[in-house]
Design an enzyme around this catalytic site. Structure first.
Site, short mmCIF file in Angstrom:
data_model
loop_
_atom_site.label_atom_id
_atom_site.label_comp_id
_atom_site.label_asym_id
_atom_site.label_seq_id
_atom_site.Cartn_x
_atom_site.Cartn_y
_atom_site.Cartn_z
N TYR A 178 18.96 67.88 70.30
CA TYR A 178 18.11 67.22 69.31
C TYR A 178 16.73 67.86 69.36
O TYR A 178 16.19 68.08 70.45
CB TYR A 178 18.00 65.73 69.61
CG TYR A 178 17.08 64.94 68.71
CD1 TYR A 178 15.86 64.46 69.18
CD2 TYR A 178 17.42 64.67 67.38
CE1 TYR A 178 15.01 63.73 68.36
CE2 TYR A 178 16.57 63.94 66.55
CZ TYR A 178 15.35 63.47 67.05
OH TYR A 178 14.51 62.75 66.23
N ASP B 132 12.95 74.80 73.16
CA ASP B 132 12.41 73.48 72.86
C ASP B 132 12.16 72.77 74.18
O ASP B 132 13.07 72.14 74.74
CB ASP B 132 13.38 72.70 71.97
CG ASP B 132 12.83 71.31 71.68
OD1 ASP B 132 13.49 70.57 70.91
OD2 ASP B 132 11.77 70.95 72.22
N LYS C 126 5.54 65.01 74.20
CA LYS C 126 5.66 64.08 75.35
C LYS C 126 4.57 64.28 76.42
O LYS C 126 3.43 63.89 76.23
CB LYS C 126 7.08 64.20 75.93
CG LYS C 126 8.18 63.86 74.91
CD LYS C 126 9.55 63.94 75.49
CE LYS C 126 10.64 63.88 74.44
NZ LYS C 126 10.89 62.54 73.92
P1 KE4 Z 1 9.25 63.59 68.61
O1 KE4 Z 1 9.12 63.96 67.16
O2 KE4 Z 1 10.11 62.35 68.81
O3 KE4 Z 1 7.90 63.50 69.33
O4 KE4 Z 1 10.00 64.79 69.36
C1 KE4 Z 1 11.26 65.22 68.87
C2 KE4 Z 1 12.00 65.91 70.00
C3 KE4 Z 1 12.09 67.28 69.99
N1 KE4 Z 1 12.72 67.96 70.98
C4 KE4 Z 1 13.28 67.29 72.02
C5 KE4 Z 1 13.96 68.07 73.10
C6 KE4 Z 1 13.21 65.87 72.08
O5 KE4 Z 1 13.78 65.23 73.13
C7 KE4 Z 1 12.56 65.16 71.06
C8 KE4 Z 1 12.49 63.64 71.04
N2 KE4 Z 1 13.23 62.98 72.05
C9 KE4 Z 1 13.69 61.63 71.75
C10 KE4 Z 1 14.41 61.11 72.99
N3 KE4 Z 1 15.65 61.70 73.19
C11 KE4 Z 1 12.60 60.73 71.30
C12 KE4 Z 1 12.93 59.25 71.33
C13 KE4 Z 1 13.01 58.69 69.95
O6 KE4 Z 1 13.55 59.36 69.04
O7 KE4 Z 1 12.53 57.54 69.80
#
Ligand code: KE4
Length: 432
Positions: A147, A242, A270
């Site tokens: 993801y 990523d 994060k």
């Molecule tokens: P954000 O747009 O949520 O800040 O980041 C997207 C993203 C991109 N790349 C990786 C490897 C990620 O894990 C994420 C976001 N992770 C999720 C948890 N698996 C965020 C939690 C959520 O969607 O509420």
């Protein structure tokens, strides 16, 4: 085990559902896959979170990764208090951004030039746009189960087999855009090579979670990541790591330091924000100079490099950069938990699988070794839901999905780990 009193959370949830989609501002928080109402959190400190009914939990979500030093770390809180007194946003350059860019480059030398944005999604979508512009190609390769945020090009499911074009995994994603995302299998270099053979000179980049967190934790096999770099470069494509989750998490220099590879572009989120909305992307100077206003690739953001977010991120990163043994401590706590849970599995005659990468871990309810999305999907999500609820009753707050990573922070103690191992034993008994 007595039931939790979560009446106030459920009352809030019922009201929230009339106001926001699913009552939440991000889907996984709705607890759908663990079959109970979510808890509404009132505050957090260190390794603990407290819900509105006054229940306290040892927190292994850590806001999905940012809280590597625990919640409300004194250095982060005081940095925010000091900064907010001088204003919250100027829409102009600040010294904080210079400090942040210097520190990112120091901790991850492959990132020669970096651009701050406001989320991991903004970081990954911008990195893909830059890669497409730099190579003058439109297709990208991602991996099933990985993801990278909710950008249209990522919301793609593999066509039948991993070698056909992607198809939208969400309504609203244009089919012709989806077709430009090709889906390979994590830990399967041949599936990547085949995509390059079938799409000669059309692929701009590979984007990959170097250690996957978003199908649950899955480690790269030896040689997989260096192999990706080689096959990308052999075909005139870029490698985007990523590191939104792994950056500054699995080592001081992220996965690229841990596995000794130098990607063309890296994305962050994060941890770099210390809990405030921050993302970033960056890499080789010759690539990043195509980004506006140096170059023609447009990308912008009102709150990018926001002083509060920079202050919180800098406070956290400076500790990770300077404090010796932080990653040794996270590894020790992670190992302690892994040994304890595996001991429980043996004692109970269960063959579930625990995957771990430093302070990231996932217990998969399957007997298969979990190496990719196909094997992750053999997990019994109903059993996971029971396990999640049993752990919650015992004061342990895990990610509410089988296909997520749990996180240990430096605020966790050996005693917390022992408590978690004990709760794991009794919860596994309840699951059977
Ligand atoms: P954000 O747009 O949520 O800040 O980041 C997207 C993203 C991109 N790349 C990786 C490897 C990620 O894990 C994420 C976001 N992770 C999720 C948890 N698996 C965020 C939690 C959520 O969607 O509420």
């Amino acid at each position: 085990m007595k039931e939790l009193n979560t009446k106030k959370s459920s009352k809030l949830f019922n009201e929230a559902k009339t106001l926001m989609p699913g009552g939440v501002n991000s889907p996984v928080r709705a607890f759908k896959s663990v079959k109970r109402d979510p808890l509404f959190i009132s505050r957090a400190k260190g390794q603990y979170i407290y819900d509105v009914d006054g229940n306290r939990f040892i927190d292994y979500v850590g806001s999905w990764g940012p809280m590597i030093l625990g919640h409300a770390h004194p250095a982060v809180v005081s940095a925010l208090k000091k900064t907010v007194a001088g204003g919250t946003s100027f829409g102009a350059p600040t010294p904080y951004e210079v400090e942040m860019a210097k520190l990112v480059r120091k901790m991850m030398p492959s990132v020669e030039v970096v651009r701050m944005v406001n989320s991991g999604t903004e970081a990954t979508m911008s990195a893909v746009r830059v890669a497409r512009a730099f190579t003058n190609r439109e297709k990208i390769i991602k991996f099933a189960g990985c993801y990278h945020g909710h950008f249209d090009s990522f919301l793609i499911k593999a066509g039948s087999g991993a070698t056909t074009f992607g198809t939208p995994d969400s309504p609203g994603v244009p089919k012709d855009l989806a077709a430009k995302t090709l889906v390979a299998e994590f830990n399967d270099l041949d599936s990547v090579k085949k995509l390059f053979d079938d799409n000669r000179n059309e692929i701009a980049a590979i984007i990959v979670e170097p250690v996957v967190g978003n199908m649950g934790v899955v480690n790269p096999r030896g040689g997989f990541l260096p192999g990706l770099l080689d096959v990308a470069h052999a075909n005139g494509a870029l490698l985007i790591l990523d590191e939104v989750m792994t950056g500054f998490r699995i080592s001081r220099g992220g996965a690229q330091e841990a596995f000794g590879i130098r990607p063309d572009l890296t994305t962050f989120g994060k941890i770099i924000g210390g809990g405030l909305p921050v993302g970033a992307y960056g890499g080789r100077r010759e690539i990043m100079k195509s980004v506006s206003p140096d170059g023609p690739v447009y990308q912008a953001g009102t709150l990018s490099g926001n002083p509060l977010a920079m202050a919180a991120g800098l406070a956290q990163l400076r500790i990770l950069d300077k404090q010796k043994n932080i990653y040794k401590r996270l590894e020790r706590l992670g190992k302690l938990l892994e040994v304890g849970i595996n001991r429980n599995l043996v004692k109970l005659g269960l063959n579930y699988r625990l995957n771990r990468a430093g302070s990231m871990f996932t217990l998969f309810f399957t007997a298969e070794a979990v190496r990719d999305f196909r094997t992750a999907l053999t997990s019994d999500t109903n059993k996971f839901a029971v396990y999640f609820q049993e752990m919650l009753k015992r004061g342990i707050y895990l990610p509410p999905s089988q296909f997520e990573a749990a996180f240990i922070s430096t605020a966790h103690t050996e005693e917390d780990i022992e408590k978690t191992i004990d709760a794991n034993y009794h919860s596994l008994m309840a699951v059977g």
